[in-house]
Motif scaffolding. Sequence first.
Motif, PDB file in Angstrom:
ATOM      1  N   UNK A 172     -18.398 -21.001 -67.513  1.00 30.61           N
ATOM      2  CA  UNK A 172     -18.092 -22.336 -67.308  1.00 30.61           C
ATOM      3  C   UNK A 172     -16.500 -22.358 -67.139  1.00 30.61           C
ATOM      4  N   UNK A 173     -15.784 -23.377 -66.597  1.00 32.09           N
ATOM      5  CA  UNK A 173     -14.199 -23.549 -66.656  1.00 32.09           C
ATOM      6  C   UNK A 173     -13.578 -24.076 -67.959  1.00 32.09           C
ATOM      7  N   UNK A 174     -12.657 -23.320 -68.072  1.00 34.94           N
ATOM      8  CA  UNK A 174     -11.855 -24.016 -69.264  1.00 34.94           C
ATOM      9  C   UNK A 174     -10.447 -24.287 -68.914  1.00 34.94           C
ATOM     10  N   UNK A 175      -9.941 -25.172 -69.415  1.00 37.47           N
ATOM     11  CA  UNK A 175      -8.516 -25.489 -68.785  1.00 37.47           C
ATOM     12  C   UNK A 175      -7.603 -26.098 -69.809  1.00 37.47           C
ATOM     13  N   UNK A 176      -6.274 -25.924 -69.644  1.00 40.54           N
ATOM     14  CA  UNK A 176      -5.346 -26.261 -70.498  1.00 40.54           C
ATOM     15  C   UNK A 176      -4.706 -25.623 -71.525  1.00 40.54           C
ATOM     16  N   UNK A 177      -5.154 -24.470 -72.162  1.00 38.72           N
ATOM     17  CA  UNK A 177      -4.634 -23.651 -72.871  1.00 38.72           C
ATOM     18  C   UNK A 177      -4.846 -24.170 -74.365  1.00 38.72           C
ATOM     19  N   UNK A 178      -4.384 -23.591 -75.477  1.00 37.52           N
ATOM     20  CA  UNK A 178      -4.934 -24.104 -76.576  1.00 37.52           C
ATOM     21  C   UNK A 178      -3.626 -23.862 -77.673  1.00 37.52           C
ATOM     22  N   UNK A 179      -3.674 -24.037 -79.099  1.00 39.13           N
ATOM     23  CA  UNK A 179      -2.704 -23.754 -79.900  1.00 39.13           C
ATOM     24  C   UNK A 179      -2.444 -22.199 -80.249  1.00 39.13           C
ATOM     25  N   UNK A 180      -3.028 -21.574 -79.476  1.00 40.25           N
ATOM     26  CA  UNK A 180      -2.962 -19.831 -79.824  1.00 40.25           C
ATOM     27  C   UNK A 180      -2.056 -19.356 -78.621  1.00 40.25           C
ATOM     28  N   UNK A 181      -2.101 -20.369 -77.500  1.00 41.32           N
ATOM     29  CA  UNK A 181      -1.548 -19.554 -76.263  1.00 41.32           C
ATOM     30  C   UNK A 181       0.103 -19.623 -76.263  1.00 41.32           C
ATOM     31  N   UNK A 182       0.690 -18.709 -75.616  1.00 47.23           N
ATOM     32  CA  UNK A 182       1.981 -18.642 -75.554  1.00 47.23           C
ATOM     33  C   UNK A 182       2.690 -19.125 -74.174  1.00 47.23           C
ATOM     34  N   UNK A 183       3.787 -19.331 -74.209  1.00 47.17           N
ATOM     35  CA  UNK A 183       4.539 -19.440 -73.082  1.00 47.17           C
ATOM     36  C   UNK A 183       4.716 -18.231 -72.324  1.00 47.17           C
ATOM     37  N   UNK A 184       4.913 -18.310 -70.963  1.00 48.72           N
ATOM     38  CA  UNK A 184       5.248 -17.006 -70.362  1.00 48.72           C
ATOM     39  C   UNK A 184       3.965 -16.318 -69.965  1.00 48.72           C
ATOM     40  N   UNK A 185       2.758 -16.892 -70.454  1.00 50.78           N
ATOM     41  CA  UNK A 185       1.530 -16.715 -70.021  1.00 50.78           C
ATOM     42  C   UNK A 185       0.778 -17.631 -69.208  1.00 50.78           C
ATOM     43  N   UNK A 186      -0.282 -17.466 -68.538  1.00 48.25           N
ATOM     44  CA  UNK A 186      -0.895 -18.653 -67.794  1.00 48.25           C
ATOM     45  C   UNK A 186      -1.680 -19.447 -68.210  1.00 48.25           C
ATOM     46  N   UNK A 187      -2.190 -19.292 -69.329  1.00 47.67           N
ATOM     47  CA  UNK A 187      -3.027 -19.959 -69.925  1.00 47.67           C
ATOM     48  C   UNK A 187      -2.775 -21.740 -70.329  1.00 47.67           C
ATOM     49  N   UNK A 188      -1.713 -21.706 -70.477  1.00 50.22           N
ATOM     50  CA  UNK A 188      -1.214 -23.172 -70.816  1.00 50.22           C
ATOM     51  C   UNK A 188      -0.680 -24.002 -69.188  1.00 50.22           C
ATOM     52  N   UNK A 189      -0.864 -23.257 -68.230  1.00 54.39           N
ATOM     53  CA  UNK A 189      -0.574 -24.037 -66.720  1.00 54.39           C
ATOM     54  C   UNK A 189      -1.531 -24.802 -66.128  1.00 54.39           C
ATOM     55  N   UNK A 190      -1.086 -25.856 -65.680  1.00 51.87           N
ATOM     56  CA  UNK A 190      -1.927 -27.192 -64.965  1.00 51.87           C
ATOM     57  C   UNK A 190      -2.788 -26.416 -63.981  1.00 51.87           C
ATOM     58  N   UNK A 191      -2.550 -25.451 -63.521  1.00 55.83           N
ATOM     59  CA  UNK A 191      -3.443 -24.779 -62.215  1.00 55.83           C
ATOM     60  C   UNK A 191      -4.502 -23.434 -62.786  1.00 55.83           C
ATOM     61  N   UNK A 192      -4.293 -23.325 -63.984  1.00 61.71           N
ATOM     62  CA  UNK A 192      -5.046 -22.047 -64.309  1.00 61.71           C
ATOM     63  C   UNK A 192      -6.399 -22.586 -64.730  1.00 61.71           C
ATOM     64  N   UNK A 193      -7.529 -21.580 -64.213  1.00 56.50           N
ATOM     65  CA  UNK A 193      -8.904 -21.908 -64.864  1.00 56.50           C
ATOM     66  C   UNK A 193      -9.353 -20.647 -65.491  1.00 56.50           C
TER      67      UNK A 193
END
Length: 213
Positions: A172-193
């Motif tokens: 399933x789709x997850x969006x938004x990133x979490x407390x373990x995500x880093x800047x400079x990676x795509x997990x926090x992006x508003x566009x990333x699934x």
Amino acid sequence: FQSDSFSEPPIEEQKLLPLDCISWRDAIVWCNALTEYYNATNGKSLACVYTSGGQVIRDSRDANEAACDEATMATGAKGFRLPLSKEWEMAARYIDEIDWLPYNHVSGDTSGRCYPEVTSTRVGDFVWYIGNSGGNLHPVATKQPNHLGLYDMSGNVDEFCFEIHPMDDECQVLRGGNRFSQTGTYFLLVSYQNRFRPADSAPGYGFRFVATK
């Protein structure tokens, strides 16, 4: 249970923490349960959204996995549900009726991109991520909201959407990133699934419920 290395936050603060370590199956059953609770306590008759074979899904255990994984959205049902992936993205990217956040930003932050080279000066104003979370959950509404007034659209916990991931029909789709995500990676992006199997749960994975008016 007492331990020198373990302490729970105060009760009032616990009430404000986002739920994580939940599966997608648990999330759709919870949405149906909330609909039925809302009806019972408010004298309403909203229809539960998630059904299988015409029956409301109320059990997320492995014995009911087929019904959960084949869940459909009942036509016209206005009970509580998970957002569709595009609904989530539009809510995360909204600025006004003309402008939308670029794909490589975190929700709410117009100061600059956070991927691939970080130019934003305000990521931490909107997002709990590895740079400021300490790897811990944080109460909701303790960072600034985005332009729709929504908190934690990026960071703190990833949020399940209803759909199967377009590149992996077992997830399933997850969006938004979490407390373990880093800047400079795509997990926090508003566009990333991101993707996750419907039966699995882990720290950092939660959900946000919505309802159709």
